[in-house]
Structure formats: C-alpha cells, structure tokens
Write a protein that holds these residues in place. Structure first.
Motif, PDB file in Angstrom:
ATOM      1  N   UNK A 435       0.838  -1.196   0.000  1.00 44.33           N
ATOM      2  CA  UNK A 435       0.000   0.000   0.000  1.00 44.33           C
ATOM      3  C   UNK A 435       0.873   1.246   0.000  1.00 44.33           C
ATOM      4  N   UNK A 436       0.234   2.406  -0.277  1.00 49.24           N
ATOM      5  CA  UNK A 436       0.980   3.665  -0.342  1.00 49.24           C
ATOM      6  C   UNK A 436       1.629   4.021   0.980  1.00 49.24           C
ATOM      7  N   UNK A 437       1.029   3.589   2.076  1.00 48.74           N
ATOM      8  CA  UNK A 437       1.579   3.954   3.390  1.00 48.74           C
ATOM      9  C   UNK A 437       2.572   2.933   3.913  1.00 48.74           C
ATOM     10  N   UNK A 438       3.011   2.016   3.055  1.00 47.29           N
ATOM     11  CA  UNK A 438       4.060   1.093   3.455  1.00 47.29           C
ATOM     12  C   UNK A 438       3.588  -0.180   4.113  1.00 47.29           C
ATOM     13  N   UNK A 439       2.270  -0.450   4.203  1.00 47.26           N
ATOM     14  CA  UNK A 439       1.757  -1.696   4.786  1.00 47.26           C
ATOM     15  C   UNK A 439       1.865  -2.799   3.735  1.00 47.26           C
ATOM     16  N   UNK A 440       2.424  -3.952   4.154  1.00 50.73           N
ATOM     17  CA  UNK A 440       2.653  -5.071   3.246  1.00 50.73           C
ATOM     18  C   UNK A 440       1.632  -6.159   3.559  1.00 50.73           C
ATOM     19  N   UNK A 441       0.804  -6.543   2.574  1.00 51.08           N
ATOM     20  CA  UNK A 441      -0.218  -7.581   2.736  1.00 51.08           C
ATOM     21  C   UNK A 441       0.299  -8.876   2.123  1.00 51.08           C
ATOM     22  N   UNK A 442       0.327  -9.949   2.946  1.00 48.88           N
ATOM     23  CA  UNK A 442       0.816 -11.240   2.492  1.00 48.88           C
ATOM     24  C   UNK A 442      -0.286 -12.280   2.628  1.00 48.88           C
ATOM     25  N   UNK A 443      -0.332 -13.254   1.696  1.00 47.43           N
ATOM     26  CA  UNK A 443      -1.295 -14.345   1.753  1.00 47.43           C
ATOM     27  C   UNK A 443      -0.643 -15.598   1.187  1.00 47.43           C
ATOM     28  N   UNK A 444      -1.244 -16.750   1.503  1.00 48.30           N
ATOM     29  CA  UNK A 444      -0.653 -18.024   1.099  1.00 48.30           C
ATOM     30  C   UNK A 444      -1.745 -19.088   0.995  1.00 48.30           C
ATOM     31  N   UNK A 445      -1.360 -20.227   0.454  1.00 43.57           N
ATOM     32  CA  UNK A 445      -2.273 -21.356   0.356  1.00 43.57           C
ATOM     33  C   UNK A 445      -2.710 -21.801   1.752  1.00 43.57           C
ATOM     34  N   UNK A 446      -3.959 -22.226   1.859  1.00 44.17           N
ATOM     35  CA  UNK A 446      -4.451 -22.763   3.133  1.00 44.17           C
ATOM     36  C   UNK A 446      -4.034 -24.224   3.266  1.00 44.17           C
ATOM     37  N   UNK A 447      -3.600 -24.589   4.450  1.00 39.36           N
ATOM     38  CA  UNK A 447      -3.183 -25.957   4.707  1.00 39.36           C
ATOM     39  C   UNK A 447      -4.405 -26.858   4.847  1.00 39.36           C
ATOM     40  N   UNK A 448      -4.378 -28.034   4.204  1.00 37.65           N
ATOM     41  CA  UNK A 448      -5.478 -28.982   4.257  1.00 37.65           C
ATOM     42  C   UNK A 448      -5.099 -30.276   4.975  1.00 37.65           C
ATOM     43  N   UNK A 449      -3.898 -30.364   5.487  1.00 39.51           N
ATOM     44  CA  UNK A 449      -3.450 -31.593   6.131  1.00 39.51           C
ATOM     45  C   UNK A 449      -4.111 -31.764   7.499  1.00 39.51           C
ATOM     46  N   UNK A 450      -4.429 -33.041   7.855  1.00 40.95           N
ATOM     47  CA  UNK A 450      -5.151 -33.324   9.093  1.00 40.95           C
ATOM     48  C   UNK A 450      -4.329 -33.005  10.329  1.00 40.95           C
ATOM     49  N   UNK A 451      -3.021 -33.178  10.242  1.00 43.10           N
ATOM     50  CA  UNK A 451      -2.179 -32.966  11.432  1.00 43.10           C
ATOM     51  C   UNK A 451      -1.570 -31.578  11.454  1.00 43.10           C
ATOM     52  N   UNK A 452      -2.222 -30.622  10.844  1.00 41.43           N
ATOM     53  CA  UNK A 452      -1.766 -29.230  10.879  1.00 41.43           C
ATOM     54  C   UNK A 452      -1.663 -28.730  12.318  1.00 41.43           C
ATOM     55  N   UNK A 453      -0.583 -27.925  12.568  1.00 44.21           N
ATOM     56  CA  UNK A 453      -0.420 -27.344  13.902  1.00 44.21           C
ATOM     57  C   UNK A 453      -0.378 -25.828  13.865  1.00 44.21           C
ATOM     58  N   UNK A 454       0.451 -25.226  12.958  1.00 44.84           N
ATOM     59  CA  UNK A 454       0.579 -23.765  12.996  1.00 44.84           C
ATOM     60  C   UNK A 454       1.218 -23.251  11.713  1.00 44.84           C
ATOM     61  N   UNK A 455       0.907 -21.936  11.413  1.00 43.62           N
ATOM     62  CA  UNK A 455       1.641 -21.170  10.419  1.00 43.62           C
ATOM     63  C   UNK A 455       2.639 -20.284  11.167  1.00 43.62           C
ATOM     64  N   UNK A 456       3.838 -20.119  10.583  1.00 45.47           N
ATOM     65  CA  UNK A 456       4.818 -19.190  11.141  1.00 45.47           C
ATOM     66  C   UNK A 456       5.470 -18.449   9.967  1.00 45.47           C
ATOM     67  N   UNK A 457       5.312 -17.109   9.968  1.00 46.16           N
ATOM     68  CA  UNK A 457       5.820 -16.272   8.884  1.00 46.16           C
ATOM     69  C   UNK A 457       7.077 -15.549   9.369  1.00 46.16           C
ATOM     70  N   UNK A 458       8.157 -15.675   8.594  1.00 49.09           N
ATOM     71  CA  UNK A 458       9.436 -15.067   8.964  1.00 49.09           C
ATOM     72  C   UNK A 458       9.784 -13.985   7.959  1.00 49.09           C
ATOM     73  N   UNK A 459      10.495 -12.949   8.441  1.00 48.49           N
ATOM     74  CA  UNK A 459      10.904 -11.817   7.602  1.00 48.49           C
ATOM     75  C   UNK A 459      12.381 -11.537   7.817  1.00 48.49           C
ATOM     76  N   UNK A 460      13.049 -11.116   6.734  1.00 52.08           N
ATOM     77  CA  UNK A 460      14.471 -10.779   6.815  1.00 52.08           C
ATOM     78  C   UNK A 460      14.786  -9.721   5.794  1.00 52.08           C
ATOM     79  N   UNK A 461      15.850  -8.994   6.015  1.00 48.65           N
ATOM     80  CA  UNK A 461      16.349  -8.055   5.024  1.00 48.65           C
ATOM     81  C   UNK A 461      17.420  -8.700   4.148  1.00 48.65           C
ATOM     82  N   UNK A 462      17.589 -10.025   4.336  1.00 51.52           N
ATOM     83  CA  UNK A 462      18.522 -10.817   3.535  1.00 51.52           C
ATOM     84  C   UNK A 462      17.723 -11.848   2.755  1.00 51.52           C
ATOM     85  N   UNK A 463      18.154 -12.226   1.545  1.00 49.23           N
ATOM     86  CA  UNK A 463      17.412 -13.218   0.759  1.00 49.23           C
ATOM     87  C   UNK A 463      17.357 -14.587   1.419  1.00 49.23           C
ATOM     88  N   UNK A 464      18.262 -14.885   2.331  1.00 49.39           N
ATOM     89  CA  UNK A 464      18.255 -16.172   3.006  1.00 49.39           C
ATOM     90  C   UNK A 464      17.376 -16.067   4.257  1.00 49.39           C
TER      91      UNK A 464
END
Length: 618
Positions: A435-464
């Motif tokens: 967005x113009x004010x610098x807010x970054x919107x992220x989305x991803x595929x929904x998990x369908x596996x039965x033993x799902x536990x959690x999503x964890x999103x990581x951010x870095x200023x490095x490509x790794x």
C-alpha cells in the motif's frame, strides 16, 4: 236516442268520480258508508332489533283491501311521511338508526282506491341487544352459569328460555347480570332472550348465546405397541390414550419407573396426528432398567377439569436388565510401530457376565455390525492389542458387554488417527501487495493436512530467510492464511518465507518473496473554501476532508497579505481528520484576511491547500 245518450253521460260521470277518489281520504271517512272506506287497522305492534323495526297489525271489515300505507316520522320531522306500501299485515323497516325514536301509523286502501282512517300511533326506537354466557366462554363443566345481558335504556323486562326461543312466557325485570341454570345433559346449550321496553315493544329474535356443557371425561381406549413378554432396555413402547377430546391432559404410570408421564396430541414425541383426541408417546426404555410384571395405568383430564376414570392395562411390563457398559479409554499408539494400537477399558462387575466383544470401524459410528476383532471371555481382562493397521487412517473402537441372557451394552466410542511421521507439504506464498503507506499484505495457500499445527511467517532483510529467529506472525487457525505487516521502514527491501508445522513438530518452508517499501510521500492537499463572515469579528473556515491513512493533523495559517508563511505559528492545529471547520474569532471589523491549511502525515510530511480570503463584517 236521447235515452242512450243519458245513460252514456251517467256512466262517464261515475267513472270520473271513481278515478278521482283513488287513495283519497275525506275529512270524516267514518261518516261514509262502511262498504266504501276500509276500517282503521287495529292492534298495531312493533318489535325492535339492530337498525330495524318490525310492525304488525290486524285488519277487519268487509271492504276488500288492496294494500296498506306505512307512515313514519322521527325527531327530525314534524309530520308523517309515506315511506312504503305492503299487501301483508306486517312490515319491516330496515332504514332506521339505533337509539332514535320513530312514530308509525298504518292506513288501509281498498281495491277501489279509497284510503281509510289511520291506525293509532305507535312509538319505538331500534337498538342493539346481546346476551353472553359466562362472559363468552366456549365451554363449561357446570350447568349453573352467569348471563351478561345488554339492552338500551328504557328496557324494562326480559324473557329467558333454554334451547328454544319459544320457551317460558314469564317476563322478568331487566338486569345486566343474572344467574341461570342450563338444561340437563352434556352438549351444546343455547339461552334465548326477548326484550320489552316501556311502550310494550319486543325485540326481534331470536337473540341468544351458546356454550358447550361438558361435565364428564372418559378414556375410550388405552393401547401399548411394542409390549412383549420380556422387553429390554433400548426397546421402544408406543402408548396411546384415545379420549375423543381435544386440549386435555393425558398421562401414564409405568409402575415405579415413571409417574404421570405426559402423552401428547400436538404431533410431537411420537404423536402421529395432531389434535385428533388421541394422545400418544414414543417411549424408549432407559438403560440399566429392570422390572417384573409392572402395572401400566392411563389417566385423562379434559380442558374443563373433568377427570376420567383411570384405566389399567391387562398386560404387564417386564424389562430384562442389560449388562452395565464399560468405559473405553483412548487408544494408544505403539512407540515401536505405526500399525499397532493398545486398547484398555474398565471392568464389568455383573454376575451374569458372558464376554467382551471388541468392534472396529473406519467411520465414527460403531455398533455391533462393525468388524469384530476379538472376543474375550475373561471378565478381569481389560486390555487388547489391535495390529496390522494402515498408516494415514482413522480407526474407531467400541466394546460390547454380553450377559448370559443374550443382552448386550455398548461402551463409548473412541477413535485415533494413524498418520505419517513426515514433514508437511510446503505451501505457496503469494507475491506481497504494497500500500501507499508502506503496509505489506501477504497471503498463502491454506493448509489442508489433518495434522496441521501452525503457520509461522518469517521476515528478513537478507534473501536467506530461515526459521531460526522470531516470526512476525504465528497462527494455529488453518483458515487464517493472510497477514498485514505494518512494522516496516521506507525504502527497504524485505524478504518473507512461510513455515508450516504439523502436530509432530515437523515443518516445511515455502518459497521466498520480496518487496521494496517506497520513499515517504507527502499527503494530498485538501481544498479550502472561501471564508464566510458569520458575525462581527468572526470568519468561518471550512475545507474538504483528508483521506490519508497515516493522517496526523490539519494546521491552519492566517495572514493579512496574500503571501502566507508557515514559519509563523498556525492559528489552529486539528488532529481529527473528520473535523473540517474552524471559527476564527476576535478579528478586526471590515478587514480582509488570507488563509491556507496544511495536511501533515505521521512521517512529518505536509502539503498546503489553496489560499483563500475573506472579509469581516463592518
């Protein structure tokens, strides 16, 4: 020839006299021969009702009558007017209004057209009459009732009768309320009333009210479907009480097991047809119930409180007791192999124990039709092992206890999932939206596996991007597959990667996406309107609302020249973006002032509006 002309002249004169005398009344018609003018109508009577008056009279004499003339006048007229004619000895006037006095008189007209003297004058007024039994109730179980009687002013007498408008001829003083005894025998009852006023006028009938007299209730039939010589827990019994009456209360006694258990006639609880006078109940014998030769009794009370004589069924109820069920515990996985499960349960203490039967199914509902995997005849043994199971499958178990009478009881159902000890499938992380004010919107595929536990999103200023640090987003809700990252810096490259975790603690990382936040942008300017002079020394300033998402404030500047400098202090600072007016007061009269408003964002950037001017009042 002269003789013929004379006879013709006499005939013409006779016809002329006869024609001109049609309905003509002489000053003293009684002095004329009785064979010319009709007699005066006698015994004129009136009956009254709701907006109608019924007249009747008697006519005597030898003169043939062709018709009668009805004369009437009321409080609005001073003379009688002809309102109608009739050839009958009665007439109904339905053009009157209630509670207005009317005067009537009748005269007879002969077949030769002579109108006789009028009858005596009779006065009356139409009115509304009514009677109600027990304040309008539809039914009663008591033949002694109370009558509520309504009649207009001037009513002096009433005549009451049961079931026929031509009953008792006794006239009673008029009262608005009177105790009354209905006729004997149950059924529909009517009470008729006739009213009489001071002038002797009777009401037009029949006027009546009706009520249902019901003094007794009965049970026509008491039936039980599903009753055998030896029922057991879980069996269904269908009770029916046929009373033939609606809206009553029916109930049954099942020995000491149930007392006054209600039956229904509303289409619920097993009632097949609502409001048919047959009260029914679908009754399932509870577990752990045992009885021998229990008496079944039926009761009924109708809607008026009449109690029917109770009915006891000839056949009695015997219930054999099912074995006590056991409690099955959650199956446990073997630490050595995925295809082995351990089962355990509580001990059955019944003296007539026969065996344990273990059933398994891949569906959550398990009964004795499922797969029988083992029979255990030792009562104290409460463990078993199930093996050769398929991985990534659901299994559900139930233990049935069987006794020597052939009855059985099922335990609770417990299930378990046999899964893979493998990491989950990585998900696709979509390209971020900025967005113009610098807010970054992220989305991803929904998990369908039965033993799902959690999503964890990581951010870095490095490509790794790894999962060693602290994630910017964590959720155990599989449907929450989006996040807005608002803690960002301008003109910076950010890299994101999503890791999914299963209930074994294993994880898998998604693809890496990146985005560059923009340089800070100044806010958009707003449009300033020309000030208006509202009162002496005051100018009203207004402007368009700012739509900036990172709005900080409005700052309003004023000058006495067309050049406005922001180095001076603003005359107003407004931190609410919805406030778009300001009153500048304590100004000099008859003087021109210049204004400009600046919009500031949270980055400290600003943009000025157009410059406007306004002049105060003289």
């Amino acid at each position: 020839m002269k003789s013929n002309r004379l006879n013709l002249l006499i005939c013409l004169l006779y016809c002329l006299v006869t024609w001109t005398a049609c309905e003509k009344t002489f000053e003293n018609p009684l002095a004329v021969q009785e064979d010319v003018y009709p007699h005066q109508p006698q015994q004129l009577k009136a009956q009254i009702g709701d907006r109608l008056v019924a007249l009747s009279w008697v006519q005597s004499g030898k003169v043939p009558i062709d018709h009668f003339i009805i004369y009437r006048h009321d409080s609005l007229n001073t003379t009688f007017s002809k309102i109608d004619t009739t050839s009958d000895l009665f007439y109904t006037d339905n053009t009157v209004q209630n509670q207005i006095f009317y005067l009537y008189r009748i005269s007879a007209v002969s077949s030769n057209g002579y109108e006789g003297p009028p009858s005596d004058i009779i006065s009356t007024k139409a009115a509304t009459f009514s009677i109600s039994i027990n304040n309008g109730e539809k039914a009663t179980n008591n033949a002694s009732v109370t009558l509520s009687i309504i009649a207009p002013a001037g009513t002096q007498y009433i005549r009451l009768s049961n079931d026929s408008p031509y009953g008792s001829q006794e006239w009673l003083p008029y009262n608005t309320s009177r105790a009354w005894q209905l006729s004997r025998g149950d059924g529909e009852k009517r009470v008729y009333v006739t009213f009489r006023d001071a002038e002797g006028n009777d009401s037009i009938g029949p006027i009546y009210d009706e009520i249902q007299l019901d003094t007794k209730a009965s049970i026509a039939a008491f039936e039980v479907e599903g009753l055998t010589s030896s029922n057991k827990a879980g069996d269904t019994l269908h009770f029916t009480i046929d009373s033939g009456e609606l809206y009553g209360e029916a109930s049954i006694d099942i020995g000491s097991l149930a007392s006054k258990k209600p039956l229904f006639d509303d289409g619920s609880n097993g009632d097949r047809t609502e409001e048919d006078g047959r009260y029914e109940l679908q009754y399932i014998i509870p577990s752990q119930t045992k009885t021998h030769n229990t008496v079944l009794s039926a009761y009924f009370e109708d809607q008026l409180g009449n109690l029917a004589e109770s009915v006891t069924l000839d056949s009695m109820l015997t219930i054999m007791k099912s074995p006590a069920p056991v409690q099955l515990f959650t199956p446990e996985k073997s630490p050595k192999s995925l295809d082995i499960l351990s089962l355990s349960w509580t001990t059955n203490q019944d003296t007539d124990f026969l065996n344990y039967r273990i059933y398994r199914d891949t569906q959550e509902f398990v009964d004795s039709t499922a797969t029988l995997i083992q029979i255990i005849t030792t009562q104290t043994r409460t463990t078993a092992v199930d093996s050769f199971l398929q991985e990534n499958s659901d299994y559900f178990y139930r233990i049935y206890v069987t006794n020597t009478q052939g009855l059985s009881s099922g335990s609770n159902i417990e299930g378990i999932h046999i899964g893979y000890y493998e990491p989950p499938t990585p998900l696709l992380l979509y390209q971020p939206l900025l967005s113009d004010n610098g807010i970054i919107a992220l989305s991803w595929q929904q998990c369908e596996e039965l033993n799902f536990n959690a999503y964890r999103l990581y951010r870095s200023e490095s490509p790794q991007v790894g999962n060693e640090g602290y994630p910017v987003f964590v959720s155990q809700n599989r449907s929450q597959n989006y996040h807005q990252d608002e803690e960002t810096e301008s003109n910076t490259v950010y890299y994101y990667r999503l890791f999914i975790y299963n209930d074994k603690g294993l994880s898998a990382g998604s693809n890496t996406v990146s985005v560059i936040t923009p340089e800070p942008q100044p806010p958009h300017a707003v449009q300033l309107a020309n000030p208006g002079a509202t009162s002496a020394g005051t100018l009203q300033i207004s402007w368009a609302r700012s739509r900036e998402t990172d709005f900080d404030s409005y700052r309003l500047y004023r000058s006495v020249t067309a050049t406005i400098s922001t180095s001076q202090a603003p005359i107003a600072i407004i931190n609410n973006s919805e406030t778009t007016t300001h009153s500048d007061m304590a100004l000099e009269n008859d003087k021109t002032y210049y204004y400009q408003i600046y919009v500031f964002n949270r980055q400290g950037l600003s943009t000025g509006s157009n410059v406007v001017s306004g002049k105060t009042l003289p």
